[in-house]
Design an enzyme around this catalytic site. Structure first.
Site, PDB file in Angstrom:
ATOM      1  N   CYS A  53       0.828  -1.209   0.000  1.00  0.00           N
ATOM      2  CA  CYS A  53       0.000   0.000   0.000  1.00  0.00           C
ATOM      3  C   CYS A  53       0.860   1.256   0.000  1.00  0.00           C
ATOM      4  CB  CYS A  53      -0.919   0.000   1.215  1.00  0.00           C
ATOM      5  SG  CYS A  53      -2.027   1.433   1.298  1.00  0.00           S
ATOM      6  N   CYS A  59      -0.213   5.796   7.359  1.00  0.00           N
ATOM      7  CA  CYS A  59      -1.547   5.398   7.792  1.00  0.00           C
ATOM      8  C   CYS A  59      -1.476   4.554   9.059  1.00  0.00           C
ATOM      9  CB  CYS A  59      -2.234   4.611   6.676  1.00  0.00           C
ATOM     10  SG  CYS A  59      -3.890   4.026   7.103  1.00  0.00           S
ATOM     11  N   CYS A  62      -2.251   0.160   9.481  1.00  0.00           N
ATOM     12  CA  CYS A  62      -1.323  -0.973   9.392  1.00  0.00           C
ATOM     13  C   CYS A  62       0.042  -0.576   9.955  1.00  0.00           C
ATOM     14  CB  CYS A  62      -1.132  -1.417   7.941  1.00  0.00           C
ATOM     15  SG  CYS A  62      -2.596  -2.135   7.169  1.00  0.00           S
ATOM     16  N   GLN A 234     -16.888  -9.575  14.989  1.00  0.00           N
ATOM     17  CA  GLN A 234     -15.485  -9.890  14.734  1.00  0.00           C
ATOM     18  C   GLN A 234     -15.076  -9.208  13.430  1.00  0.00           C
ATOM     19  OE1 GLN A 234     -13.497 -11.322  16.822  1.00  0.00           O
ATOM     20  NE2 GLN A 234     -14.998 -12.084  18.298  1.00  0.00           N
ATOM     21  N   PHE A 261     -20.459 -12.286  28.110  1.00  0.00           N
ATOM     22  CA  PHE A 261     -20.142 -11.194  27.177  1.00  0.00           C
ATOM     23  C   PHE A 261     -20.522 -11.651  25.767  1.00  0.00           C
ATOM     24  CE2 PHE A 261     -17.083 -11.284  30.669  1.00  0.00           C
ATOM     25  CZ  PHE A 261     -17.259 -10.021  31.236  1.00  0.00           C
ATOM     26  N   GLU A 282     -25.269 -10.755  28.359  1.00  0.00           N
ATOM     27  CA  GLU A 282     -24.736  -9.562  27.702  1.00  0.00           C
ATOM     28  C   GLU A 282     -25.299  -8.303  28.356  1.00  0.00           C
ATOM     29  OE1 GLU A 282     -23.044  -6.742  25.650  1.00  0.00           O
ATOM     30  OE2 GLU A 282     -22.437  -8.840  25.392  1.00  0.00           O
ATOM     31  N   ASP A 328     -15.838 -13.971  26.222  1.00  0.00           N
ATOM     32  CA  ASP A 328     -15.152 -13.149  25.228  1.00  0.00           C
ATOM     33  C   ASP A 328     -15.294 -11.689  25.658  1.00  0.00           C
ATOM     34  OD1 ASP A 328     -13.979 -12.053  23.000  1.00  0.00           O
ATOM     35  OD2 ASP A 328     -15.628 -12.504  21.635  1.00  0.00           O
ATOM     36  N   CYS A 354      -9.081 -10.378  22.976  1.00  0.00           N
ATOM     37  CA  CYS A 354      -8.472  -9.475  21.998  1.00  0.00           C
ATOM     38  C   CYS A 354      -7.294  -8.725  22.610  1.00  0.00           C
ATOM     39  CB  CYS A 354      -9.511  -8.491  21.462  1.00  0.00           C
ATOM     40  SG  CYS A 354     -10.270  -7.453  22.738  1.00  0.00           S
TER      41      CYS A 354
END
Length: 396
Positions: A53, A59, A62, A234, A261, A282, A328, A354
Site C-alpha cells: 500500500c 496510515c 497498518c 469480529q 459477554f 450480555e 469473550d 483481543c
C-alpha cells in the site's frame, strides 16, 4: 572506556511493531533477519517484504506491511506465546492469519475533503486512495463519501462506521449535521445511489436511521440476527470462523454452556446449533435483544440474560449448573468474573481475548486455582496490525 558499536541482527518484532536486536535495541520498520550496521543503516534480511500500500508508513491502519507472511505469523504467535510462557500451555497452534481485503467493519474519519484512517499517533487523516485491508465493498464507499462530503464545502469532521451485513453496506455517520430539505434529499440520494443497506446519522442527539429498505441482519452460526447500528462483530468472517471453530471443537458434548459477554450471539448461536443449551449473558441492551429475538424466532435453545458482568458477575453457585463456560470480554479482561470462575467447579472454560496482556493476568488466576491450559490458538484477523486475538481452553 566507550563500548564499541557492532553489527546487530533483528531477532523479533516487539508488541508495538518495532524490530528488536539481540542487544535489545528497538528500530522501527525492521524485520527479523535485518542487519543493523554500526552506522545505523539497515540491510534488509530474508523476511522483509515490499509494502503493498502506498499509504504504509503514515496510515495508522497498518504497522506491519514490511513483514513477509512467515514473519507476520511469527509476530502473531509471539504476541500470544510470550504472555503464556509461565502458564505452561500444552499446545500452541500455528497462528491463523486472515487474508487481505477481508475486513468487514471499520471506522474511518473525514475532514477537509479527506476520508480515511488517521495517521499513527496523530489526528491527521490519510486521504485513502487504496486499502489492502478493507473488504472491497467497504473501500468502494470511500470515493462516493469523499464526493458527497466535499460538495458540502466548509469545515466538517465526521466519523464514518462501515459494516458489511447480509443486505450490503451499513453506514453510520457521526458528527455531520443536516439542515433543510435539500441536504436531507442529497443524503438520501447518496444512500440510494450506493445501494446502502442502511444509512444512519448521529447529529449529536443519538443515531437516526435515514434509509433501511429492509431490516439489516448479520448471519451468525447459520442464524440471521438483527444488526443494531454500531454493534460489535469480529473484524473478518475468516477470523470469526477460526474463533468459533475452536470453541465448537473444545466444547463438543457440553450440554449446558454459559456464553458470557455474548454480544449478538456469535458463539451462542453456533453452540446452540450444535445441540448445547446456552445461557447468553450480555450487558449491551441492543445486542441482548437481538440475540434473544433470533433465538426465539428460530427455536434455538438459548436463554438470553441482560446483565452487567463487571458489576454483577455470575457467582460460583450460579456457575455450578454449567458443564462449560465461554467468555469473550472487552480488552480490559474479565477480572471480576474470572475470580468467580476460579472458585467454581466448571469443567471446561473457553476464553477468547483481543488482548493477550489482560488475558494473561486472568489466565494466571485460573491456573493458580487448579485449571490447566491444554491449548492456545493465536488469531491475526487484523492483518498487518499489532492487534492480536486468541482462543484458549482451560480444563479443571
Amino acid at each position: 572506556m566507550e563500548r564499541s558499536i557492532v553489527t546487530e541482527t533483528i531477532i523479533r518484532v516487539a508488541a508495538k511493531g518495532d524490530g528488536v536486536t539481540d542487544s535489545g535495541r528497538h528500530l522501527p520498520l525492521t524485520a527479523p533477519g535485518d542487519i543493523v550496521q554500526p552506522d545505523g543503516t539497515v540491510q534488509p534480511g530474508p523476511h522483509r517484504a515490499v509494502p503493498p500500500c502506498r499509504h504504509f508508513g503514515r496510515c495508522g491502519g497498518c504497522q506491519l506491511q514490511h513483514l513477509d507472511e512467515e514473519a507476520l505469523a511469527g509476530f502473531v504467535q509471539d504476541r500470544v506465546t510470550l504472555p503464556a510462557e509461565t502458564l505452561s500451555p500444552a499446545v500452541i497452534a500455528p497462528a491463523h492469519l486472515s487474508p487481505p481485503r477481508t475486513r468487514r467493519r471499520a471506522t474511518l474519519h473525514a475532514s477537509g475533503g479527506s476520508v480515511g484512517f488517521r495517521e499513527g499517533a496523530s489526528h491527521r487523516i490519510i486521504d485513502m486512495r487504496e486499502c489492502h485491508v478493507l473488504a472491497p465493498e467497504l473501500f468502494a464507499a470511500v470515493a462516493p463519501l469523499r464526493r458527497m462530503l466535499g460538495k458540502r464545502g466548509g469545515k466538517h469532521a465526521a466519523d464514518i462506521t462501515l459494516t458489511l451485513t447480509d443486505q450490503g453496506l451499513d453506514c453510520t455517520i457521526k458528527g455531520l449535521t443536516i439542515e433543510g430539505l435539500d441536504q436531507t434529499e442529497t443524503l438520501i440520494g447518496f444512500a440510494e445511489e450506493l445501494g446502502l443497506a442502511r444509512l444512519v446519522l448521529d447529529q449529536g442527539y443519538g443515531p437516526e436511521t435515514f434509509r433501511e429498505p429492509q431490516p439489516v441482519t448479520v448471519t451468525l452460526g447459520g442464524t440471521p440476527v438483527h444488526y443494531p447500528s454500531g454493534g460489535f462483530l469480529q473484524a473478518t468472517p475468516d477470523g470469526e470462523a477460526a474463533l468459533v471453530a475452536a470453541a465448537r471443537h473444545w466444547l463438543t458434548g457440553a450440554g449446558q454452556v454459559a456464553d458470557l459477554f455474548a454480544g449478538l450471539g456469535t458463539f451462542a448461536l453456533a453452540l446452540a446449533a450444535d445441540g448445547a443449551r446456552v445461557t447468553a449473558v450480555e450487558a449491551a441492551r441492543d445486542a441482548h435483544l437481538a440475540c434473544r429475538a433470533a433465538a426465539n424466532k428460530y427455536g434455538l435453545p438459548i436463554e438470553a440474560l441482560h446483565r452487567d458482568l463487571f458489576r454483577s458477575p455470575l457467582r460460583t453457585e450460579e456457575l455450578a449448573r454449567f458443564d462449560a463456560v465461554l467468555l469473550d470480554p472487552p480488552r480490559a479482561g474479565a477480572r471480576e468474573q474470572v475470580v468467580q470462575l476460579a472458585e467454581s467447579g466448571v469443567a471446561r472454560i473457553v476464553y477468547v481475548s483481543c488482548n493477550p496482556a489482560s488475558w494473561a493476568k486472568d489466565a494466571a488466576l485460573l491456573v493458580a486455582s487448579g485449571y490447566r491450559l491444554p491449548e492456545l490458538r493465536p488469531v491475526g484477523q487484523f492483518r498487518w496490525s499489532t492487534h492480536v486475538e486468541l482462543a484458549s481452553l482451560f480444563v479443571r
